[in-house]
Enzyme design. Structure first.
Site, mmCIF file in Angstrom:
data_model
loop_
_atom_site.group_PDB
_atom_site.id
_atom_site.type_symbol
_atom_site.label_atom_id
_atom_site.label_comp_id
_atom_site.label_asym_id
_atom_site.label_seq_id
_atom_site.Cartn_x
_atom_site.Cartn_y
_atom_site.Cartn_z
ATOM 1 N N ASP A 184 40.917 85.352 31.276
ATOM 2 C CA ASP A 184 41.756 85.195 32.469
ATOM 3 C C ASP A 184 42.742 84.050 32.221
ATOM 4 O O ASP A 184 42.362 82.975 31.753
ATOM 5 C CB ASP A 184 40.865 84.876 33.683
ATOM 6 C CG ASP A 184 41.657 84.900 34.983
ATOM 7 O OD1 ASP A 184 41.466 85.853 35.761
ATOM 8 O OD2 ASP A 184 42.476 83.982 35.205
ATOM 9 N N ASN A 215 54.179 82.063 38.475
ATOM 10 C CA ASN A 215 54.947 83.014 39.288
ATOM 11 C C ASN A 215 55.677 82.293 40.418
ATOM 12 O O ASN A 215 56.871 82.504 40.647
ATOM 13 C CB ASN A 215 53.998 84.035 39.924
ATOM 14 C CG ASN A 215 53.765 85.226 39.017
ATOM 15 O OD1 ASN A 215 54.564 85.493 38.131
ATOM 16 N ND2 ASN A 215 52.673 85.927 39.247
ATOM 17 N N HIS A 217 58.594 85.865 38.963
ATOM 18 C CA HIS A 217 57.752 86.879 38.335
ATOM 19 C C HIS A 217 58.243 87.274 36.949
ATOM 20 O O HIS A 217 57.446 87.668 36.098
ATOM 21 C CB HIS A 217 57.662 88.119 39.233
ATOM 22 C CG HIS A 217 56.574 87.983 40.256
ATOM 23 N ND1 HIS A 217 56.699 87.169 41.367
ATOM 24 C CD2 HIS A 217 55.330 88.533 40.329
ATOM 25 C CE1 HIS A 217 55.587 87.224 42.071
ATOM 26 N NE2 HIS A 217 54.733 88.051 41.473
ATOM 27 N N ASP A 229 55.878 87.506 33.846
ATOM 28 C CA ASP A 229 55.750 88.695 32.987
ATOM 29 C C ASP A 229 55.866 88.332 31.510
ATOM 30 O O ASP A 229 55.118 88.845 30.663
ATOM 31 C CB ASP A 229 56.845 89.725 33.323
ATOM 32 C CG ASP A 229 56.541 90.438 34.631
ATOM 33 O OD1 ASP A 229 55.447 90.235 35.177
ATOM 34 O OD2 ASP A 229 57.417 91.200 35.106
ATOM 35 N N GLU A 274 46.218 89.243 35.617
ATOM 36 C CA GLU A 274 46.300 88.344 34.459
ATOM 37 C C GLU A 274 44.960 88.261 33.727
ATOM 38 O O GLU A 274 44.627 87.286 33.103
ATOM 39 C CB GLU A 274 46.812 86.954 34.818
ATOM 40 C CG GLU A 274 46.488 86.243 36.094
ATOM 41 C CD GLU A 274 45.139 86.397 36.782
ATOM 42 O OE1 GLU A 274 44.768 87.535 37.106
ATOM 43 O OE2 GLU A 274 44.486 85.373 37.031
HETATM 44 N N1 GTP Z 1 54.356 88.194 36.937
HETATM 45 C C1 GTP Z 1 53.265 88.916 37.153
HETATM 46 N N2 GTP Z 1 52.303 88.440 37.934
HETATM 47 C C2 GTP Z 1 51.184 89.143 38.130
HETATM 48 C C3 GTP Z 1 50.998 90.412 37.522
HETATM 49 N N3 GTP Z 1 49.794 90.877 37.902
HETATM 50 C C4 GTP Z 1 49.225 89.953 38.693
HETATM 51 N N4 GTP Z 1 50.048 88.906 38.844
HETATM 52 C C5 GTP Z 1 49.870 87.684 39.601
HETATM 53 O O1 GTP Z 1 48.841 86.899 39.011
HETATM 54 C C6 GTP Z 1 48.424 85.980 39.985
HETATM 55 C C7 GTP Z 1 46.947 85.757 39.855
HETATM 56 O O2 GTP Z 1 46.621 84.693 40.661
HETATM 57 P P1 GTP Z 1 45.172 84.144 40.822
HETATM 58 O O3 GTP Z 1 44.195 85.283 40.803
HETATM 59 O O4 GTP Z 1 45.156 83.252 42.016
HETATM 60 O O5 GTP Z 1 44.907 83.370 39.499
HETATM 61 P P2 GTP Z 1 45.428 81.973 38.953
HETATM 62 O O6 GTP Z 1 46.599 81.414 39.649
HETATM 63 O O7 GTP Z 1 45.577 82.209 37.493
HETATM 64 O O8 GTP Z 1 44.192 81.074 39.236
HETATM 65 P P3 GTP Z 1 42.957 80.850 38.311
HETATM 66 O O9 GTP Z 1 42.594 82.219 37.781
HETATM 67 O O10 GTP Z 1 41.883 80.302 39.164
HETATM 68 O O11 GTP Z 1 43.359 79.932 37.224
HETATM 69 C C8 GTP Z 1 48.824 86.543 41.355
HETATM 70 O O12 GTP Z 1 49.837 85.723 41.887
HETATM 71 C C9 GTP Z 1 49.402 87.909 41.009
HETATM 72 O O13 GTP Z 1 50.495 88.237 41.843
HETATM 73 C C10 GTP Z 1 52.057 90.902 36.708
HETATM 74 O O14 GTP Z 1 52.005 91.984 36.132
HETATM 75 N N5 GTP Z 1 53.157 90.126 36.551
#
Ligand code: GTP
Length: 374
Positions: A245, A253, A258, A262, A288
């Site tokens: 992760d 983001n 975004h 990406d 992610e």
């Molecule tokens: N740019 C982009 N963002 C994505 C994609 N898929 C998911 N996300 C974003 O990834 C983010 C995941 O956030 P969280 O699950 O809070 O994870 P985090 O900020 O990494 O927090 P921790 O996992 O605790 O470190 C969300 O804001 C989603 O919108 C994608 O394909 N592209």
């Protein structure tokens, strides 16, 4: 889309090879049918000859030709039956058989000279067209067979003196038309078949590969990974899984947009792919999160691989379109225990370990039992 040359074949030899592999079963089916129909026709011809030809020696000569071709045909069919993988050897064997058939027809007609006017040209023309339409291993091969076969026919007529000059001239024109028409139709059909193949491959790729990161998507990675877990359970070999992760990804983001997010995800996938072996199955689990299945790998090796993945991300900055970023990942690893586990259970264990890594400071590798801090 891959480029196709004027012969209706892919310019890239690797794509051409995989296309032929894909077409192989269809080609084998056609060949088997043609062998059966050809054998039947030759046997019926043999009976017809016996009833029609008065001279015994002439019948014997023709029978030898027919039986020799039948034996070669049988051998090629057997080769086709047993070689169930694509084989260029069989392609060549089919071409040699076709050439023998054309030679045989020429010789037969030369022996039964009175038949030249009735069946010689129409019969051979139909054969030539059938070759172009039904046996397309390669354009050059089929064309060579047809042109050599037609020339042999004409030369036989000429040398043996059975046919008039006018007859040979008309035959030549007829063969020219048949070969040109056959080549044209062959090239068109080949091009259409290859375009369909490209479209199918594109569809398959879209169904299996994640568009952003160009690694397996969730459906495909789980399908492959599950299959390997079952194998490992059945044969008692080591097997591990790592869940990954990206840390604090939401912040990227939110702060840079975004598009930058990406780019980071694509680069994470790229760096992880480079660190892994070809046999490892790596894909995007969602958002992610990524997952790696490691066949034939025990826990201690898995931890080494996981650490390599972690440092591949954390040790070098990410050059994005807006700003260089320092990123890190957290990893959870699990290994198949002696008591067999379902693929889902193994993933759950890795996920549990990932959860521990996230909650104990991130940028680290954890297993269910232990934690290896960075
Ligand atoms: N740019 C982009 N963002 C994505 C994609 N898929 C998911 N996300 C974003 O990834 C983010 C995941 O956030 P969280 O699950 O809070 O994870 P985090 O900020 O990494 O927090 P921790 O996992 O605790 O470190 C969300 O804001 C989603 O919108 C994608 O394909 N592209």
């Amino acid at each position: 889309m891959s480029k196709i040359d004027w012969m209706g074949e892919f310019i890239d030899p690797e794509i051409e090879h995989s296309f032929r592999k894909y077409e192989w079963n269809e080609l084998r089916r056609r060949m088997m049918f043609a062998s059966f129909a050809g054998a039947l026709a030759y046997c019926l011809g043999l009976i017809g000859d016996y009833l029609m030809i008065s001279s015994e020696s002439m019948f014997r000569e023709i029978a030898v030709i027919r039986i020799s071709i039948l034996i070669v045909g049988l051998m090629v069919s057997l080769l086709g039956y047993f070689l169930d993988k694509y084989s260029p050897v069989l392609n060549k064997a089919v071409c040699i058989l076709l050439l023998l058939v054309l030679f045989g027809e020429s010789a037969e007609i030369a022996i039964k000279s009175e038949l030249i006017a009735y069946v010689g040209i129409p019969g051979s023309s139909v054969l030539v067209l059938l070759f172009y339409l039904s046996f397309p291993p390669r354009f050059k091969d089929v064309m060579a067979v047809c042109v050599i076969g037609c020339s042999t026919f004409l030369i036989t007529c000429w040398v043996l003196g059975y046919a008039s000059l006018e007859y040979i001239y008309t035959s030549f024109l007829m063969f020219l038309v048949v070969n040109c028409f056959g080549s044209y139709v062959y090239i068109q059909l080949s091009t259409v078949r290859r375009r369909e193949y490209c479209a199918l491959e594109e569809l398959k790729k879209n169904a299996e590969i994640d568009g952003l990161t160009q690694v397996y998507n969730r459906r495909k990675v789980l399908e492959l990974g599950d299959g390997e877990v079952e194998l490992a359970n059945n044969y008692n070999h080591d097997y591990s899984v790592i869940m990954i992760d990206v840390d604090n990804f939401k912040g990227v983001n939110d702060m840079y947009g975004h598009a930058v997010g990406d780019q980071v995800l694509a680069e994470v996938a790229n760096r992880c792919s480079k660190v892994l072996r070809d046999v490892d199955i790596f894909g995007r689990y969602g958002g992610e999160e990524f997952v790696v299945y490691l066949p034939y790998t025990n826990l201690s090796t898995t931890l080494v691989v996981a650490e390599r993945l972690r440092s591949a991300i954390a040790d070098a900055t990410f050059e994005t379109s807006r700003i260089p970023l320092h990123m890190s990942i957290s990893l959870g690893a699990a290994t198949l225990s002696k008591e067999k586990q379902t693929p889902r259970k193994l993933l759950e264990l890795a996920d549990e370990a990932l959860y521990t890594a996230k909650n104990t400071g991130k940028n680290k590798v954890c297993t269910v039992q232990n934690t290896i801090p960075s």
